[in-house]
Write a protein that holds these residues in place. Structure first.
Motif, PDB file in Angstrom:
ATOM      1  N   PRO A 198      -8.359   4.518   5.229  1.00 22.94           N
ATOM      2  CA  PRO A 198      -9.766   4.111   5.258  1.00 22.94           C
ATOM      3  C   PRO A 198     -10.193   3.359   3.993  1.00 22.94           C
ATOM      4  O   PRO A 198     -10.959   2.385   4.083  1.00 22.94           O
ATOM      5  CB  PRO A 198     -10.521   5.451   5.367  1.00 22.94           C
ATOM      6  N   ALA A 199      -9.674   3.795   2.829  1.00 21.65           N
ATOM      7  CA  ALA A 199     -10.006   3.095   1.581  1.00 21.65           C
ATOM      8  C   ALA A 199      -9.466   1.673   1.624  1.00 21.65           C
ATOM      9  O   ALA A 199     -10.160   0.715   1.258  1.00 21.65           O
ATOM     10  CB  ALA A 199      -9.446   3.841   0.372  1.00 21.65           C
TER      11      ALA A 199
ATOM     12  N   LYS B 155      -4.674  -6.015  -7.734  1.00 18.86           N
ATOM     13  CA  LYS B 155      -3.365  -5.377  -7.726  1.00 18.86           C
ATOM     14  C   LYS B 155      -3.561  -3.908  -7.354  1.00 18.86           C
ATOM     15  O   LYS B 155      -4.303  -3.189  -8.011  1.00 18.86           O
ATOM     16  CB  LYS B 155      -2.734  -5.478  -9.113  1.00 18.86           C
ATOM     17  N   LEU B 156      -2.896  -3.502  -6.298  1.00 10.56           N
ATOM     18  CA  LEU B 156      -3.041  -2.113  -5.867  1.00 10.56           C
ATOM     19  C   LEU B 156      -1.809  -1.299  -6.265  1.00 10.56           C
ATOM     20  O   LEU B 156      -1.908  -0.292  -6.944  1.00 10.56           O
ATOM     21  CB  LEU B 156      -3.282  -2.051  -4.353  1.00 10.56           C
TER      22      LEU B 156
ATOM     23  N   ILE C 146     -11.545   0.213  -4.041  1.00 10.19           N
ATOM     24  CA  ILE C 146     -10.333  -0.110  -4.814  1.00 10.19           C
ATOM     25  C   ILE C 146      -9.996   1.050  -5.744  1.00 10.19           C
ATOM     26  O   ILE C 146      -8.847   1.486  -5.833  1.00 10.19           O
ATOM     27  CB  ILE C 146     -10.505  -1.426  -5.613  1.00 10.19           C
ATOM     28  N   GLU C 147     -11.015   1.569  -6.419  1.00 13.67           N
ATOM     29  CA  GLU C 147     -10.789   2.698  -7.339  1.00 13.67           C
ATOM     30  C   GLU C 147     -10.245   3.893  -6.586  1.00 13.67           C
ATOM     31  O   GLU C 147      -9.325   4.568  -7.042  1.00 13.67           O
ATOM     32  CB  GLU C 147     -12.097   3.094  -8.013  1.00 13.67           C
ATOM     33  N   GLN C 148     -10.844   4.169  -5.413  1.00 15.56           N
ATOM     34  CA  GLN C 148     -10.413   5.313  -4.614  1.00 15.56           C
ATOM     35  C   GLN C 148      -8.951   5.147  -4.190  1.00 15.56           C
ATOM     36  O   GLN C 148      -8.158   6.080  -4.239  1.00 15.56           O
ATOM     37  CB  GLN C 148     -11.302   5.433  -3.380  1.00 15.56           C
ATOM     38  N   LEU C 149      -8.618   3.925  -3.758  1.00 13.75           N
ATOM     39  CA  LEU C 149      -7.251   3.672  -3.306  1.00 13.75           C
ATOM     40  C   LEU C 149      -6.267   3.854  -4.449  1.00 13.75           C
ATOM     41  O   LEU C 149      -5.233   4.512  -4.304  1.00 13.75           O
ATOM     42  CB  LEU C 149      -7.128   2.258  -2.726  1.00 13.75           C
ATOM     43  N   ILE C 150      -6.585   3.290  -5.611  1.00 17.46           N
ATOM     44  CA  ILE C 150      -5.668   3.389  -6.753  1.00 17.46           C
ATOM     45  C   ILE C 150      -5.499   4.841  -7.190  1.00 17.46           C
ATOM     46  O   ILE C 150      -4.391   5.286  -7.488  1.00 17.46           O
ATOM     47  CB  ILE C 150      -6.127   2.472  -7.908  1.00 17.46           C
TER      48      ILE C 150
ATOM     49  N   ALA D 291     -19.931  -6.018  -3.208  1.00 15.86           N
ATOM     50  CA  ALA D 291     -19.069  -5.873  -4.391  1.00 15.86           C
ATOM     51  C   ALA D 291     -18.954  -4.430  -4.865  1.00 15.86           C
ATOM     52  O   ALA D 291     -17.872  -3.980  -5.252  1.00 15.86           O
ATOM     53  CB  ALA D 291     -19.582  -6.759  -5.520  1.00 15.86           C
ATOM     54  N   GLU D 292     -20.056  -3.695  -4.831  1.00 11.80           N
ATOM     55  CA  GLU D 292     -20.047  -2.306  -5.307  1.00 11.80           C
ATOM     56  C   GLU D 292     -19.135  -1.440  -4.444  1.00 11.80           C
ATOM     57  O   GLU D 292     -18.315  -0.692  -4.957  1.00 11.80           O
ATOM     58  CB  GLU D 292     -21.479  -1.715  -5.275  1.00 11.80           C
TER      59      GLU D 292
END
Lengths: 219, 231
Positions: B110-111, B181-182, B128-132, B121-122
């Motif tokens: 889902p992320a 970059k993930l 992105i933060e959640q995925l990383i 953007a927010e």
């Protein structure tokens, strides 16, 4: 060396009840540790750092999380007694499918029957009944989802029953009126000592749900 | 066993369909692959998966098996005497593999989807933060599960490699289309190298869609979503 088995759980959790039934079916001795979900213990946070949820099974110091995963683990470790999953790969896939269906559909829908109001609640009631009807369709005329014997799907579903009184009271509907066959299956499951002992009193659950509703300010 | 005894109903961009196909390849099972048009689902799909109406569906001797991870376990069990084991043999290792597979589906996917969903953007930054964060957790899981070997499953790809690896095409597309970059060599060095090994594996490379083709598909999908024609 004897096994050390600890269960971190919350008395009303339908997920925790699954594990309790599974351990009872297998005759496994364990230490039950009640958790305060509003003030989580360091042990819980250490044993389930990813989700911080119960139930957690701690077997000889190693933690297993997620109720359906725990039940399968119990079935595989204590495999000499009371098999929970079928032996046949196709039957196993079917059992896993229905537990996955229950996991995807039951919790969120059932929660909305007491945690929401108005149109959202009405929609949730309809969806919940549909879910029960789909499950009823799969049960058909069999005594249990597993066929002649109580099994994985039955075990994963029956714990929701102690919450039905709350869903019905707050949602103003009757499961028996909508799905009588379903209630017949419930009655058969409750005849099993492991199930009857594991399910808390539905009125106690109702009191708990009433407190929760106030906490989240439903009315 | 005749090829027509085993069918897979799928769609080429789907990471979930890849899971089923990788499992069948590991077990050297021949099967008939039927590409579904998801805008217009076939009778066979609707009949085989009436509950969810989704792909993949594995049909073995006319009996359907649904849900990708369930299909992988089924393939492992039904063809247990053929090829290496997919799920770990130790019950605890199995529980760990199943745990992370569920995590990947419930949290990472889902992320990943929200990064490209165009919610502003927010929201994108948060996704992105959640995925990383999730990938960092998986890096740790990789170190623990692999025990120094190339894959989560050890010397060969296993259940968790398949569960997570099937998302790599979409991870790469998301990185390209969002200039982010993930999978990072610094933050997730183990996963970074694992990803290359996974994509090059014999059981994977023929069923992993090309990043460019997926990117094109992603653009079409984004347009359809924007116009409200796709959920």
């Amino acid at each position: 060396m004897a096994d050390e088995v600890i269960l971190l759980d919350f008395w009303a959790s339908m997920f925790g009840i699954r594990v309790r039934i599974a351990l009872a079916e297998k005759g496994v001795k364990y230490e039950y540790k009640e958790q305060d979900l509003f003030n989580k213990s360091p042990l819980l946070l250490r044993m389930n750092p990813v989700h911080k949820k119960i139930p957690v099974l701690i077997h000889n110091g190693k933690s297993v999380c997620e109720s359906s995963i725990i039940v399968q683990y119990i079935d595989e470790v204590w495999k000499d007694k009371a098999p929970l999953l079928p032996y046949d790969p196709y039957q196993r896939a079917q059992a896993r499918f229905w537990v996955d269906f229950i996991d995807k559909k039951m919790y969120d829908t059932s929660r909305k029957t007491w945690a929401t109001k108005g149109e959202e609640q009405e929609a949730a009631k309809k969806e919940f009944i549909e879910v029960l009807k789909t499950l009823g369709g799969e049960l058909g005329d069999k005594p249990f989802f597993g066929g002649d014997n109580f099994g994985y799907v039955d075990l994963c579903l029956i714990p929701y029953y102690c919450w039905f009184y709350s869903y019905e009271t707050f949602g103003k509907f009757s499961v028996e009126a909508e799905c009588p066959k379903f209630i017949a299956w419930v009655t058969r499951c409750l005849q099993r000592e492991t199930v009857a002992k594991a399910l808390p009193d539905e009125k106690k659950v109702f009191e708990f749900v009433s407190v929760l509703r106030e906490k989240i300010r439903v009315e | 066993m005749a090829k027509s005894d085993v069918k897979v109903l799928g769609a080429w961009p789907s990471p979930f369909v890849m899971r089923a196909r990788i499992a069948l390849k590991i077990k050297s099972v021949e099967y008939e692959y039927l590409e579904e048009n998801l805008g217009s689902k076939s009778e066979l799909l609707l009949k085989s998966n009436p509950v969810h109406k989704k792909i993949p569906v594995l049909i073995h001797n006319d009996k359907p098996v649904c849900e990708s991870l369930i299909i992988v376990e089924y393939v492992d069990e039904a063809w247990s005497s053929s090829g290496p084991s997919i799920i770990p043999s130790d019950p605890y290792d199995r529980a760990v593999a199943r745990f992370w597979a569920a995590y990947v589906d419930e949290k990472l996917f889902p992320a990943l989807k929200s990064i490209g969903s165009g919610d502003g953007a927010e929201a994108k930054k948060a996704a992105i933060e959640q995925l990383i964060e999730g990938l960092v957790l998986l890096e740790d899981a990789f170190v623990k599960c692999s025990k120094g070997k190339p894959f989560f499953g050890g010397s060969q790809i296993g259940f968790l490699d398949i569960a997570f690896g099937c998302y790599l095409g979409w991870v790469r597309v998301t990185e390209k289309m969002n200039e982010v970059k993930l999978l990072d060599e610094v933050k997730t060095p183990g996963l970074f190298k694992w990803a290359e090994r996974f994509c090059a594996d014999a059981a994977v490379k023929d069923v992993m869609p090309e990043t460019d083709k997926l990117a094109e598909f992603a653009k079409v999908l984004a347009k359809l979503r924007a116009s409200g024609k796709w959920n």
